[in-house]
Design an enzyme around this catalytic site. Sequence first.
Site, PDB file in Angstrom:
ATOM      1  NE  ARG A  27      -4.192  -0.295   2.122  1.00  0.00           N
ATOM      2  CZ  ARG A  27      -4.489  -0.676   1.936  1.00  0.00           C
ATOM      3  NH1 ARG A  27      -5.139  -1.221   1.634  1.00  0.00           N
ATOM      4  NH2 ARG A  27      -5.677   0.482   2.269  1.00  0.00           N
ATOM      5  N   GLY A 114      -5.078   8.073   3.955  1.00  0.00           N
ATOM      6  CA  GLY A 114      -6.336   8.724   3.360  1.00  0.00           C
ATOM      7  C   GLY A 114      -5.703  10.454   3.342  1.00  0.00           C
ATOM      8  CD  GLU A 493      -0.769  -3.294 -18.682  1.00  0.00           C
ATOM      9  OE1 GLU A 493      -1.628  -2.086 -18.125  1.00  0.00           O
ATOM     10  OE2 GLU A 493      -0.464  -3.968 -17.304  1.00  0.00           O
ATOM     11  CE  LYS A 497       2.069  -3.286 -15.866  1.00  0.00           C
ATOM     12  NZ  LYS A 497       1.328  -3.225 -15.704  1.00  0.00           N
TER      13      LYS A 497
HETATM   14  C1  AGP Z   1      -0.939  -1.449 -12.307  1.00  0.00           C
HETATM   15  O1  AGP Z   1       0.455  -2.024 -12.781  1.00  0.00           O
HETATM   16  C2  AGP Z   1      -0.864   0.364 -11.716  1.00  0.00           C
HETATM   17  N1  AGP Z   1       0.325   0.101 -10.792  1.00  0.00           N
HETATM   18  C3  AGP Z   1      -2.082   1.476 -11.939  1.00  0.00           C
HETATM   19  O2  AGP Z   1      -1.906   1.149 -12.954  1.00  0.00           O
HETATM   20  C4  AGP Z   1      -3.362   0.062 -12.001  1.00  0.00           C
HETATM   21  O3  AGP Z   1      -3.512  -1.246 -12.298  1.00  0.00           O
HETATM   22  C5  AGP Z   1      -4.326   0.992 -11.164  1.00  0.00           C
HETATM   23  O4  AGP Z   1      -3.812   2.226 -10.545  1.00  0.00           O
HETATM   24  C6  AGP Z   1      -5.812   0.811 -10.704  1.00  0.00           C
HETATM   25  O5  AGP Z   1      -5.435  -0.142 -10.037  1.00  0.00           O
HETATM   26  P1  AGP Z   1      -6.990  -1.237  -9.210  1.00  0.00           P
HETATM   27  O6  AGP Z   1      -6.860  -1.656 -11.018  1.00  0.00           O
HETATM   28  O7  AGP Z   1      -6.580  -1.457  -7.877  1.00  0.00           O
HETATM   29  O8  AGP Z   1      -8.225   0.078  -9.162  1.00  0.00           O
END
Ligand code: AGP
Length: 620
Positions: A27, A114, A493, A497
């Site tokens: 997180r 938050g 995508e 990456k």
């Molecule tokens: C993906 O590699 C990223 N870390 C990021 O774009 C992620 O997909 C995006 O923050 C959405 O997250 P979620 O699927 O948990 O909503």
Amino acid sequence: MCGIIGYVGHRRSQDVLFDGLRRLEYRGYDSAGLAWRENGRTECVRAIGNLDSLGSVLAAHSAATDASESAAVATATVSAGIAHTRWATHGGVTEDNAHPHTDWSGRVRIVLNGIIENYLELRDLLADEMIQCTSETDAEVVAQLISFYYDGDLSEAVRSTVSVLSGHFAFVAMCDDDPETLVGVRRECPLVVGVGDRELFIASSISAFVEHTPRVVELHDGEIAVMHPSGLTVFDDNGLPRDPQETRVERDEDRCEKEGFETFMLKEIHEQPSAIAETLRETRAALAPRENHQLGLAQLRNVRRIIIVGCGTSYHAALAGRMAIERWARVPVEVDVASEFRYRDPIIEPGTLVLGITQSGETADTLAAMRLARARGATVVALTNAPGSQATREADAVLFTRAGLEIGVAATKTFVAQVVLLYALALDLARAQDALALDRLAELQRDLDLLPAHVEHVTRSVDGQMRQLAERLVWSPFFLYLGRLSGLSVALEGALKLKEISYVPTDAYAAGEMKHGPIALLGRDTPVVCVATEEGVLPKLLSNLSEVRARGAQVLAVASEGCKQIAEHAEHVVYVPAADSLLQVVVAIVPLQLFAYHLARARGLNVDQPRNLAKTVTVE
Ligand code: AGP
């Protein structure tokens, strides 16, 4: 973002908290900190960087604690503490801004996840009371306010504090005057309580404590949990005690371990075949009951339009899903970035089905977009990898991907799981809308079932090639990714990456659009990565590649086995098993994940914890 955890019970709280942080580190990892009661005083350690740094500080602290004090800890009956792993929102990554935060007197400590939107205003009000904040964070304002309101009852002080806060947050507070009590509260950010034998846990996610207890109490918005070794009291948002009903969760079998792989990301790439197989199994079982179901035959037959909202990788999965739904079910689909959708006053007509796609189930923008769509009358379905997450509570129905816990910040197995979930839904919709002949439906179902084997084969067979290419191109200053139709979602995508984990600038474009601008970027040292798996537009794509090569750029193409023409248009070709063009999304992404992975490793970077990112984005 940010992970918080609190513990009160008979174990050494610092050990329980540090272990819990390990499971919450996805997180955020800008800094971390821990405060706990020991020998009648509150100890606090904080460190910049990931948990390894905090671990060193904690070890040094333990070493400095003399033997007699350690013995006293061992005999202490109750131990309490709070801990935090941070993704910076307010204030830079400094030790001062690291949690836990304390009030001016050092009596109250909190960890917060938050955003407090009105923290500047509140800081001014505190200054009027001669209380000065020493950090730049919104969290410190909360600690100062609790202290300001504290009159012998921590939960009352927390309630008064919450009444003046705007924003979305979850926090846990402790106070030296009441050392065996922790108070937690949440508003639109996750916080769950774990109930053990004479011990209580509270955390942003069940995974932080599920190894100790399967008994969970979910907190609702605005509720306050008061935790003491003698028991848990939950107050509803009117301040009335409510029965803290427990549920039991399955023990989290997903281990937070690399299991022999050098990184979590590589392990997760290798887990893609099972993520796909499990998701297909789950989706079919979920869609099977045809009556009295938000996704029953009658409901799907009445769908006139679909809107899919998501962010980042989930948005890319949605683009692939759109191609499938439109091609197979002939239902119009709109895909929007959730942060745009929520502010563009979207038009929701009768018969609109909104899919909110989020692996974490916590992404603030996606949740807000789902809420808005629901308020405007749409049926909203959450597509998520996280049972019990906020998205599951914001939707009329839920479909789960079964990718298992993903620790690497760069999404890999959750992406392929999202795509196959959307494909399975598209086929179901096609059946409900009588849009595909039954034998074609059956053929596509069979092809879907072959995907785990294809992905397994590709992962094994192209890894060495992708490593070599990555090492050869490691210092290229820029990569342009191109694709058409479903290949575009793979290109987008793949480009995400690479930029996420290697910090190399990339752009991704529909190949036909390239000559309208991005071609200006191309030269000998700017490789072009091209996804050439959409058969119907292959000749068009090949002529786009001629334009690229005329500028001296070298091409790395991902193509289906048997596609002979591509070799004349690309310096490097990576072949993936041939299947229906749409299904190729799931196999074609694998080489690009591996390419990004090896390039970032060749640059010596931490691929699991790329800078500035966090796994869940719970702020707008
Ligand atoms: C993906 O590699 C990223 N870390 C990021 O774009 C992620 O997909 C995006 O923050 C959405 O997250 P979620 O699927 O948990 O909503």
